[in-house]
Enzyme design. Structure first.
Site, PDB file in Angstrom:
ATOM      1  N   HIS A  99       0.850  -1.201   0.000  1.00 38.49           N
ATOM      2  CA  HIS A  99       0.000   0.000   0.000  1.00 38.49           C
ATOM      3  C   HIS A  99       0.873   1.234   0.000  1.00 38.49           C
ATOM      4  CE1 HIS A  99       0.459  -1.678   4.059  1.00 38.49           C
ATOM      5  NE2 HIS A  99       0.552  -0.430   4.494  1.00 38.49           N
TER       6      HIS A  99
HETATM    7  P1  DGP Z   1       1.407   0.488   7.408  1.00 38.29           P
HETATM    8  O1  DGP Z   1       1.623   0.716   8.862  1.00 38.29           O
HETATM    9  O2  DGP Z   1       2.375   1.248   6.533  1.00 38.29           O
HETATM   10  O3  DGP Z   1       1.347  -0.966   7.064  1.00 38.29           O
HETATM   11  O4  DGP Z   1      -0.031   1.103   7.080  1.00 38.29           O
HETATM   12  C1  DGP Z   1      -1.212   0.385   7.232  1.00 38.29           C
HETATM   13  C2  DGP Z   1      -2.314   1.386   7.320  1.00 38.29           C
HETATM   14  O5  DGP Z   1      -3.534   0.687   7.150  1.00 38.29           O
HETATM   15  C3  DGP Z   1      -2.412   2.109   8.651  1.00 38.29           C
HETATM   16  O6  DGP Z   1      -2.070   3.477   8.470  1.00 38.29           O
HETATM   17  C4  DGP Z   1      -3.855   1.968   9.064  1.00 38.29           C
HETATM   18  C5  DGP Z   1      -4.527   1.389   7.862  1.00 38.29           C
HETATM   19  N1  DGP Z   1      -5.579   0.432   8.158  1.00 38.29           N
HETATM   20  C6  DGP Z   1      -5.475  -0.650   8.975  1.00 38.29           C
HETATM   21  N2  DGP Z   1      -6.649  -1.312   9.010  1.00 38.29           N
HETATM   22  C7  DGP Z   1      -7.494  -0.638   8.176  1.00 38.29           C
HETATM   23  C8  DGP Z   1      -8.853  -0.858   7.795  1.00 38.29           C
HETATM   24  O7  DGP Z   1      -9.532  -1.791   8.202  1.00 38.29           O
HETATM   25  N3  DGP Z   1      -9.389   0.054   6.934  1.00 38.29           N
HETATM   26  C9  DGP Z   1      -8.669   1.112   6.440  1.00 38.29           C
HETATM   27  N4  DGP Z   1      -9.295   1.944   5.617  1.00 38.29           N
HETATM   28  N5  DGP Z   1      -7.382   1.334   6.778  1.00 38.29           N
HETATM   29  C10 DGP Z   1      -6.801   0.468   7.641  1.00 38.29           C
END
Ligand code: DGP
Length: 138
Positions: A99
């Site tokens: 991501h």
């Molecule tokens: P990283 O720490 O770089 O792996 O970023 C993962 C991101 O994903 C973190 O900033 C929060 C986001 N995230 C985690 N769970 C969910 C979810 O269920 N929905 C959304 N929209 N974002 C999420």
């Protein structure tokens, strides 16, 4: 290919709700549920890929073209002055589906958490380090 245990595959499939901002043939963009700032977007390839080195070449342009489009939209649409674009690979990567974070930035917004303590190279160390990386690239 999708992974049935993957949170972001489930967002892409529409099984887990998310505030989607962009959908292309290869990429989906949605708001990070815990944004650094409002409008913080995550861009994911539809294909289940974990890290950047594993991203197939045919997805490089679609993914980074989407990052470019979203970065423009955050400035033109949300009024951000700029953006921070980044991805964690393995270390600090909490969701194992690649991501790209596209974060709206404004001068003085106080974002410091992303800036780790900086190191200094000793004499000759930068050239040795660069040579090691050049060798790995060759
Ligand atoms: P990283 O720490 O770089 O792996 O970023 C993962 C991101 O994903 C973190 O900033 C929060 C986001 N995230 C985690 N769970 C969910 C979810 O269920 N929905 C959304 N929209 N974002 C999420």
């Amino acid at each position: 290919m999708t992974d049935s245990d993957c949170l972001f595959c489930s967002i892409i499939a529409g099984t887990t709700p998310a505030a989607v901002v962009l959908e292309t043939e290869d990429v989906v963009g949605f708001l990070d549920v815990r944004p650094l700032f409002k409008g913080h977007v995550l861009l994911v390839p539809r294909e289940h890929v974990v890290t950047l080195p594993e991203l197939p070449e045919h997805l490089l342009v679609p993914l980074f073209a989407s990052a470019q489009r979203v970065a423009s939209a955050l400035t033109s649409g949300l009024g951000a002055q700029g953006t921070f674009v980044a991805m964690n690979n393995v270390v600090s990567q909490s969701v194992p589906h690649l991501h790209v974070h596209v974060v709206p930035r404004t001068k003085g917004d106080g974002l410091r958490g992303f800036f780790w303590p900086r190191k200094k190279y000793a004499d000759g160390e930068a050239e040795a380090c660069a040579a090691t990386i050049r060798e790995a690239l060759s």
